[in-house]
Design a protein around this motif. Sequence first.
Motif, PDB file in Angstrom:
ATOM      1  N   ASN A 273       0.073 -37.772 -33.041  1.00 35.10           N
ATOM      2  CA  ASN A 273      -0.353 -37.706 -31.338  1.00 35.10           C
ATOM      3  C   ASN A 273      -1.895 -37.442 -31.487  1.00 35.10           C
ATOM      4  OD1 ASN A 273       2.368 -37.635 -30.747  1.00 35.10           O
ATOM      5  ND2 ASN A 273       2.742 -35.545 -31.090  1.00 35.10           N
ATOM      6  N   TYR A 274      -2.597 -38.217 -30.400  1.00 40.47           N
ATOM      7  CA  TYR A 274      -4.230 -38.027 -30.539  1.00 40.47           C
ATOM      8  C   TYR A 274      -4.333 -37.582 -29.118  1.00 40.47           C
ATOM      9  CZ  TYR A 274      -4.171 -41.077 -34.627  1.00 40.47           C
ATOM     10  OH  TYR A 274      -4.113 -41.810 -35.773  1.00 40.47           O
TER      11      TYR A 274
ATOM     12  N   GLN B 176      -1.704 -43.680 -30.781  1.00 44.43           N
ATOM     13  CA  GLN B 176      -2.506 -44.571 -31.775  1.00 44.43           C
ATOM     14  C   GLN B 176      -3.913 -43.992 -31.564  1.00 44.43           C
ATOM     15  OE1 GLN B 176      -1.756 -48.315 -30.316  1.00 44.43           O
ATOM     16  NE2 GLN B 176      -2.894 -48.264 -28.453  1.00 44.43           N
ATOM     17  N   PRO B 177      -4.751 -44.473 -32.463  1.00 40.72           N
ATOM     18  CA  PRO B 177      -6.028 -44.082 -32.309  1.00 40.72           C
ATOM     19  C   PRO B 177      -6.962 -44.528 -31.104  1.00 40.72           C
ATOM     20  CG  PRO B 177      -5.735 -44.788 -34.680  1.00 40.72           C
ATOM     21  CD  PRO B 177      -4.571 -45.138 -33.687  1.00 40.72           C
ATOM     22  N   PHE B 178      -7.673 -44.000 -30.791  1.00 35.05           N
ATOM     23  CA  PHE B 178      -8.618 -44.193 -29.344  1.00 35.05           C
ATOM     24  C   PHE B 178      -9.270 -45.561 -29.910  1.00 35.05           C
ATOM     25  CE2 PHE B 178      -8.644 -39.589 -28.186  1.00 35.05           C
ATOM     26  CZ  PHE B 178      -7.361 -39.640 -27.525  1.00 35.05           C
ATOM     27  N   ASN B 179      -9.573 -46.492 -28.860  1.00 31.49           N
ATOM     28  CA  ASN B 179     -10.304 -47.678 -28.780  1.00 31.49           C
ATOM     29  C   ASN B 179     -11.784 -47.296 -28.810  1.00 31.49           C
ATOM     30  OD1 ASN B 179     -10.432 -46.855 -26.214  1.00 31.49           O
ATOM     31  ND2 ASN B 179     -10.366 -49.008 -25.301  1.00 31.49           N
ATOM     32  N   THR B 180     -12.451 -48.258 -29.474  1.00 29.64           N
ATOM     33  CA  THR B 180     -14.045 -48.050 -29.465  1.00 29.64           C
ATOM     34  C   THR B 180     -14.703 -47.744 -28.296  1.00 29.64           C
ATOM     35  OG1 THR B 180     -13.910 -49.814 -31.270  1.00 29.64           O
ATOM     36  CG2 THR B 180     -16.072 -49.205 -30.346  1.00 29.64           C
ATOM     37  N   GLU B 181     -14.271 -48.426 -27.184  1.00 38.25           N
ATOM     38  CA  GLU B 181     -15.019 -47.780 -25.799  1.00 38.25           C
ATOM     39  C   GLU B 181     -14.762 -46.302 -25.595  1.00 38.25           C
ATOM     40  OE1 GLU B 181     -15.476 -49.562 -21.404  1.00 38.25           O
ATOM     41  OE2 GLU B 181     -13.903 -50.477 -22.614  1.00 38.25           O
ATOM     42  N   LEU B 182     -13.419 -45.993 -25.709  1.00 40.82           N
ATOM     43  CA  LEU B 182     -13.259 -44.792 -25.146  1.00 40.82           C
ATOM     44  C   LEU B 182     -13.795 -43.561 -26.405  1.00 40.82           C
ATOM     45  CD1 LEU B 182     -11.478 -42.474 -23.999  1.00 40.82           C
ATOM     46  CD2 LEU B 182      -9.600 -42.896 -25.051  1.00 40.82           C
TER      47      LEU B 182
END
Length: 391
Positions: A205-206, A68-74
Amino acid sequence: MKGMNLSHKLVQREWFGHWIYPVLFCFSLLVSLGAYLTLDSLQKAVDQYIEDNQKAMVGGDVVVTARQPFNTELSQWLTELPDDNLVHDHQFNAMAYAGDSSLLARIKAVDSSYPLYGELKLSKGNDGLKQLSAGEVLVERQVLTGLNLETGDVITLGEAQFTIADEIIEEPDRPLTAFGFGARIMMLNRDLQATGLMGQRSRVNYRAEIKAEPAQLERYVHELTAITEGLKINVIKAEDAPTSISVLSGNFLKFLKLLVVAVIVLSGVGLMSVVKAFVNRQQQTNAIRRAIGEPISQLKGAYYRLFLLMTLLAVALALGLSQLVLYFGYDAFAAIIPAQVTLNISWLSVLKVLLIAAALTLLMTHSTIQSLSAIKPVAVLQQQAKAASQW
């Protein structure tokens, strides 16, 4: 010493005087030892390739993967890295169209800094993705043949059209081409939005591939692990990351070697039959030699020397057979090994095969040779030798 040499020559003359015995002896060991030597050398070559090219196959020193898309912090942490030290990699399956033709393809969208390690080889020899313009893609040969296209033609992906800029010859992080799902199409991340293929239901795949100096490596891993704690995001160092080729070496080749070990055990049964038939044929001759005073230890030693000599001959023949298989079977192995792997016989593998063959020969001939102790000089008069009981 003269007696030992004479005893050895007598046994050798009888052995080689009946060609069926040495032929069957060598044949019992040749196929199994040759197969084991070939597979073990193949595995050694692949393992050496993995050790030398691990970072290129993984893509970076540190790799972050998710479904899934990376979270904001990452994402914020990644933006602080230099552009030349970071590659965002998105991969998913999609249909590619050209006129009335269609083809299932594996889309790979990356930054222009790709690859961080290794070399992306193209048919025109361009400098990777640095010369790739917006609206251009790179494709594998399967795309060109499957859609009947050439370099410079237009291909449709989703809602956008792209020009084929060049053909991909080799990717550093994709050494195996036989087990890929879909022909590869490579594009820049900045063109992804135009395709409309990155919807919520897309199975993407991210990946984030990071290049780090040795002094920064542990700090990066520690910070990324803290940021992704509790999330379905994996952070792994290159040295610990599994690759398609390492999985092949660790599972497929080892499985084949286990099968060959089973064949070696069966070869031992054939070996024991050949030796027993030969020794039984020499019963009266051995009784005569005992009658004229030859020590039993000298008699047994002559047989042991003969069979170990034959083992060395079988290993040498297996070495030649394995070398021929690696040379003439290179095209067959090309489907399961990277093209850069040089196939040579490993001398460590030769040593292993030699020890296996020697141990097998001693194990399978020991019982038969020890039965010589039951031969008595009186057997010359009785024209028979009583067989000793064996457990």
